[in-house]
Scaffold this active site. Structure first.
Site: not given
Ligand SMILES: Cc1cc2nc3c(=O)[nH]c(=O)nc-3n(C[C@H](O)[C@H](O)[C@H](O)COP(=O)(O)OP(=O)(O)OC[C@H]3O[C@@H](n4cnc5c(N)ncnc54)[C@H](O)[C@@H]3O)c2cc1C
Length: 324
Positions: A197, A247, A317
């Site tokens: 992560r 998580s 996380e």
């Molecule tokens: C129901 C559910 C299930 C999930 N299951 C998993 C799983 O199985 N495994 C897992 O790893 N995660 C899981 N997640 C967490 C999440 O989906 C992941 O961490 C995902 O990668 C976050 O992506 P996001 O675009 O939503 O990022 P955001 O939440 O929008 O941002 C997260 C971080 O990334 C940064 N960021 C986003 N885009 C960029 C970019 N283009 N450049 C630089 N920084 C950026 C943001 O500044 C922030 O710090 C889950 C979440 C939910 C709600």
């Protein structure tokens, strides 16, 4: 870990009316970069994060080109205005007091996925589910693990998102980023320092623009069947019927966060509208109209109680934006 200042709590019902103090000329400059149809003021962040909590962002921009992103970052640096990069908000908690800066969302306006033999060229705003669908249509295997993660490619690179034995590290060839100095740089997998992560992206203040993924030819039926199987596991085991950020805690070495929380007697533990899910103790959910303060107070209680019982530190996380 964020510090929660309980005395800062304000009724979130009044928060959307909060006046945020960015200078008018800065707001105008930012608006011109993307045009007024891709620009929002005092935008409630609860609309943009999967936890469905949080106050307003002073400015919310939805760029569609690398040049626009460069310009927004340049203006924010020049005007000393805080700038936050948002994907799909699925790993984020925003303060009830909102964010007095510019939120730059890289999502639907930058979501192209192109197939090139066994490689995919993907823009940072593409959802993992859409990329997985494209891979399936092209008969390419390797994305199955990520099909149910509700994030963008950008967010997934930052977090080295992973599930069911796979992680982004397994499929990334290279990532193009924008550096804080405004330079575009192509980083190969080895340079990204992808760990559990984590990656170098946050630490260096990079913005993910696009990536190349390495997949392999596979049997479309087997790919589809693996995706369906993992989807079924998520639906059965995770509280997908409630808003959350997945998580809440990282896996502490040698333990599982959900098991520790359950063994500490915290299944269903509630603070305000936030709850430790009864279905999966590793998820904090927005059970009923939770505030961000409820969620953070619950997180702190869980961390304290688990530490008292088992002397294990649970690190979050989920990321935090704004004052807590
Ligand atoms: C129901 C559910 C299930 C999930 N299951 C998993 C799983 O199985 N495994 C897992 O790893 N995660 C899981 N997640 C967490 C999440 O989906 C992941 O961490 C995902 O990668 C976050 O992506 P996001 O675009 O939503 O990022 P955001 O939440 O929008 O941002 C997260 C971080 O990334 C940064 N960021 C986003 N885009 C960029 C970019 N283009 N450049 C630089 N920084 C950026 C943001 O500044 C922030 O710090 C889950 C979440 C939910 C709600």
């Amino acid at each position: 870990m964020c510090k929660c200042q309980r005395d800062r709590y304000k009724d979130p019902a009044t928060e959307n009316e909060k006046v945020i103090n960015l200078r008018e000329e800065v707001i105008k400059r930012l608006e011109q970069t993307v045009g007024n149809d891709q620009f929002l003021r005092n935008e409630p962040m609860k609309k943009h994060i999967t936890f469905r909590v949080g106050g307003p962002a002073a400015c919310f921009l939805m760029p569609s080109t690398k040049e626009q992103i460069e310009e927004i970052v340049h203006i924010c640096q020049e005007e000393k205005t805080p700038c936050f990069i948002l994907g799909n908000g699925s790993n984020l908690l925003v303060s009830d007091q909102g964010y007095d800066g510019a939120v730059l969302q890289i999502y639907k306006n930058m979501n192209q996925v192109a197939v090139n033999g066994e490689q995919l060229q993907v823009q940072a705003g593409a959802l993992l589910s859409a990329i997985a669908r494209k891979a399936l249509d092209a008969g390419l295997t390797g994305m199955e693990f990520a099909a149910g993660i509700p994030g963008t490619l950008g967010g997934a690179v930052v977090m080295n998102a992973g599930a069911y034995g796979g992680e982004m590290k397994d499929i990334l060839e290279s990532v193009t980023v924008l550096t804080p100095k405004g330079e575009q740089k192509k980083l190969y997998k080895e340079e990204l320092q992808l760990g559990y992560r984590t990656s170098v992206v946050k630490e260096k203040g990079y913005i993910v623009l696009e990536a190349v993924l390495n997949l392999k030819k596979g049997d479309p039926e087997a790919i589809k069947s693996r995706m369906d199987e993992l989807k079924e596991q998520r639906v059965t085991k995770q509280p997908l019927e409630y808003p959350s950020a997945g998580s809440t805690f990282k896996r502490p070495e040698g333990y599982f966060a959900g098991k520790l929380i359950q063994d500490a007697g915290l299944r269903g533990y509630q603070v305000g509208g936030a709850q430790v899910s009864e279905k999966h103790c590793g998820f904090v959910i927005n059970k009923e109209n939770a505030t961000a303060t409820d969620v953070v107070n619950l997180i702190h209680d869980v961390q304290r109680i688990v530490y008292e019982k088992f002397q294990v530190q649970l690190d979050t996380e989920v990321k935090f934006l704004g004052e807590f």
